[in-house]
Write a protein that holds these residues in place. Sequence first.
Motif, mmCIF file in Angstrom:
data_model
loop_
_atom_site.group_PDB
_atom_site.id
_atom_site.type_symbol
_atom_site.label_atom_id
_atom_site.label_comp_id
_atom_site.label_asym_id
_atom_site.label_seq_id
_atom_site.Cartn_x
_atom_site.Cartn_y
_atom_site.Cartn_z
ATOM 1 N N GLU A 280 0.814 -1.339 0.016
ATOM 2 C CA GLU A 280 0.065 0.059 0.211
ATOM 3 C C GLU A 280 0.875 1.375 0.046
ATOM 4 O OE1 GLU A 280 -3.605 2.145 2.571
ATOM 5 O OE2 GLU A 280 -3.039 0.138 3.203
ATOM 6 N N ALA A 281 1.864 1.451 0.521
ATOM 7 C CA ALA A 281 2.670 2.548 0.860
ATOM 8 C C ALA A 281 3.640 2.626 -0.386
ATOM 9 C CB ALA A 281 3.881 2.326 2.123
ATOM 10 N N ALA A 282 3.855 1.520 -1.219
ATOM 11 C CA ALA A 282 4.601 1.589 -2.232
ATOM 12 C C ALA A 282 3.518 1.949 -3.521
ATOM 13 C CB ALA A 282 5.388 0.232 -2.794
ATOM 14 N N ALA A 283 2.434 1.575 -3.139
ATOM 15 C CA ALA A 283 1.458 1.969 -4.174
ATOM 16 C C ALA A 283 1.164 3.474 -4.029
ATOM 17 C CB ALA A 283 0.244 1.325 -4.328
ATOM 18 N N ASP A 284 0.970 4.016 -2.997
ATOM 19 C CA ASP A 284 0.712 5.619 -2.949
ATOM 20 C C ASP A 284 1.904 6.254 -3.261
ATOM 21 O OD1 ASP A 284 -1.644 5.016 -1.598
ATOM 22 O OD2 ASP A 284 -0.854 5.225 0.599
ATOM 23 N N ALA A 285 3.240 5.750 -3.054
ATOM 24 C CA ALA A 285 4.331 6.453 -3.805
ATOM 25 C C ALA A 285 4.333 6.627 -5.248
ATOM 26 C CB ALA A 285 5.817 6.029 -3.103
ATOM 27 N N TYR A 286 3.815 5.356 -5.611
ATOM 28 C CA TYR A 286 3.889 5.240 -7.181
ATOM 29 C C TYR A 286 2.911 6.189 -7.841
ATOM 30 C CZ TYR A 286 2.012 3.243 -11.611
ATOM 31 O OH TYR A 286 1.851 3.118 -13.059
ATOM 32 N N PHE A 287 1.621 6.363 -7.225
ATOM 33 C CA PHE A 287 0.681 7.370 -7.739
ATOM 34 C C PHE A 287 1.205 8.956 -7.543
ATOM 35 C CE2 PHE A 287 -2.294 3.697 -7.529
ATOM 36 C CZ PHE A 287 -2.636 3.570 -8.746
ATOM 37 N N GLU A 288 1.716 9.254 -6.306
ATOM 38 C CA GLU A 288 2.292 10.377 -6.164
ATOM 39 C C GLU A 288 3.603 10.769 -7.106
ATOM 40 O OE1 GLU A 288 3.092 14.009 -5.391
ATOM 41 O OE2 GLU A 288 1.441 12.886 -4.130
ATOM 42 N N GLN A 289 4.042 9.900 -7.442
ATOM 43 C CA GLN A 289 5.276 10.172 -8.307
ATOM 44 C C GLN A 289 4.454 10.486 -9.907
ATOM 45 O OE1 GLN A 289 7.466 6.928 -10.199
ATOM 46 N NE2 GLN A 289 9.559 8.192 -9.825
ATOM 47 N N ARG A 290 3.563 9.578 -10.181
ATOM 48 C CA ARG A 290 2.988 10.046 -11.472
ATOM 49 C C ARG A 290 2.259 11.405 -11.168
ATOM 50 N NH1 ARG A 290 0.098 5.460 -14.852
ATOM 51 N NH2 ARG A 290 0.311 7.222 -16.263
ATOM 52 N N ALA A 291 1.463 11.800 -10.083
ATOM 53 C CA ALA A 291 1.062 13.010 -10.081
ATOM 54 C C ALA A 291 2.173 14.234 -10.255
ATOM 55 C CB ALA A 291 0.175 13.111 -8.948
ATOM 56 N N ALA A 292 3.222 13.761 -9.688
ATOM 57 C CA ALA A 292 4.255 14.971 -9.689
ATOM 58 C C ALA A 292 4.532 14.972 -11.339
ATOM 59 C CB ALA A 292 5.401 14.536 -8.708
ATOM 60 N N HIS A 293 4.894 14.041 -11.996
ATOM 61 C CA HIS A 293 5.130 14.310 -13.328
ATOM 62 C C HIS A 293 4.048 15.061 -14.018
ATOM 63 C CE1 HIS A 293 7.588 10.390 -13.459
ATOM 64 N NE2 HIS A 293 8.432 11.199 -12.991
ATOM 65 N N PHE A 294 2.752 14.686 -13.785
ATOM 66 C CA PHE A 294 1.730 15.542 -14.482
ATOM 67 C C PHE A 294 1.744 17.093 -14.121
ATOM 68 C CE2 PHE A 294 -2.294 17.465 -15.119
ATOM 69 C CZ PHE A 294 -2.791 17.021 -16.433
ATOM 70 N N ARG A 295 2.156 17.431 -12.841
ATOM 71 C CA ARG A 295 2.217 18.724 -12.444
ATOM 72 C C ARG A 295 3.544 19.327 -13.024
ATOM 73 N NH1 ARG A 295 0.788 16.637 -7.225
ATOM 74 N NH2 ARG A 295 3.228 16.414 -6.854
ATOM 75 N N SER A 296 4.646 18.506 -13.215
ATOM 76 C CA SER A 296 5.816 19.211 -14.174
ATOM 77 C C SER A 296 5.472 19.326 -15.409
ATOM 78 C CB SER A 296 6.752 18.159 -13.906
ATOM 79 O OG SER A 296 7.452 18.135 -12.346
#
Length: 440
Positions: A280-296
């Motif tokens: 679960e924690a790794a999945a949260d980090a995965y989606f946060e990384q994707r969100a960060a890529h979108f913001r960039s």
Amino acid sequence: MNKPTRPQGKPQSKAQKPAARPNPNQKPAGPAKDKPKTHVATDASRRRQHNAHAASQVMDEGEEEMLQMVALATAVAAGEPDAGGRRVGQEELERMVRNCLRQRDDETLYEALEQLRYDNRRGHGLLLDVAEETADVVLLRRGEKEMEINAFLIPFLARTRGGLRQEQALADGDAFDALRASLQDAGLESPKARVVLVHHLYHPEEIGALTYGDVEAMNRDAFASLTDKKVMSVPAIERSMRGWPDGAFGADDEVLELRFLLGFALKDLNDPFYAIPADEAAADAYFEQRAAHFRSWAEKYTPLMQQCLTGKPAGQAQCELHFMYQDLFHGAKRTGNAEYRTLQMLSELEQGLAQSGVAAGDADAVFAVAEDDGEAVLQVVLRAGARVLARSEQVLDGDAQEQLFDAADAVSSLGVAGFRLADAIDADGGTQRERDFPRS
């Protein structure tokens, strides 16, 4: 869960119940004529009788399939998920939905959703999720290889003087090609995937007109186009581009509009870029990384998008953009529409406050979720004592409670003092069973 907004466009299916309003020019059928007293059977009359009977059978079979889908969704929703999150009977329900979409039988699916919305909310929510995922994500084979193709949207808001112009949007071919390439350059899609953007900027009414079957067929069009060099046309995608409705904006009007970019991503099933970690924690980090890529991506490529929309360099574009988030078709559609409706609501309430001359800190907000013509509607009223200062209504699409709390958060940004909840609000601002607003 709430009733999905039935698309306004005419679904493409054999046994079709149009979602559009009745034709006002259609003449009434009139009284039935008396049958002749004598009748001689002919081959033609026998054929007519046979065809009429066959049509009746088809109608009965369609209704029976709809009822089977309702019963199965109800049963599956009542079951407990296993370790993999699957329920007994879920695979069969998914198969039924896939068959409906492949046969362009949207009517059966929408009728099942309509009945479940009243009879079984859990079943409605499950069937809605299955319908959306089945339309948005399609598994197909090319030879011995199984692949996945997804339809995705990027919703955004554009603030301009005079409004966007359809003939201008995405007219710069080089800028559009660079925009498509940016999705992989910025890490929004796998470098191994094949990604395309539809060379058309979609108005919300165009997106809203697409049925589940339409989206599934568009996925298949895109798959054929990406894997078969002989494909010359993509009929489902071409049908989706209905054109924007006429705008009534003056040249100096400040206009805020919602638009969508539509794209497709073809990928291998084992592409590690899309693998969601089990932890679960790794999945949260995965989606946060994707969100960060979108913001960039949004920050870096806003000037390119401004050029795509106006045909002018970013410094001359006079176009402010606010991107939401790239998501599968139906999730992004909900996000875009909800954000736009919230901004409309705030604009109406601010205008009412300004006209009343009352400060927001002296006003209370009352919320209610009611039904209007079978649709869930969020009602909001601002008042000072018994005086109604402003009001707004918006149709809900999705989880009503979640959207209620989101609306309250948005209204709090105005500086309103107090919040109340009611069962309904009438035309004069009167409330039914008013009480304190619950904590989220």
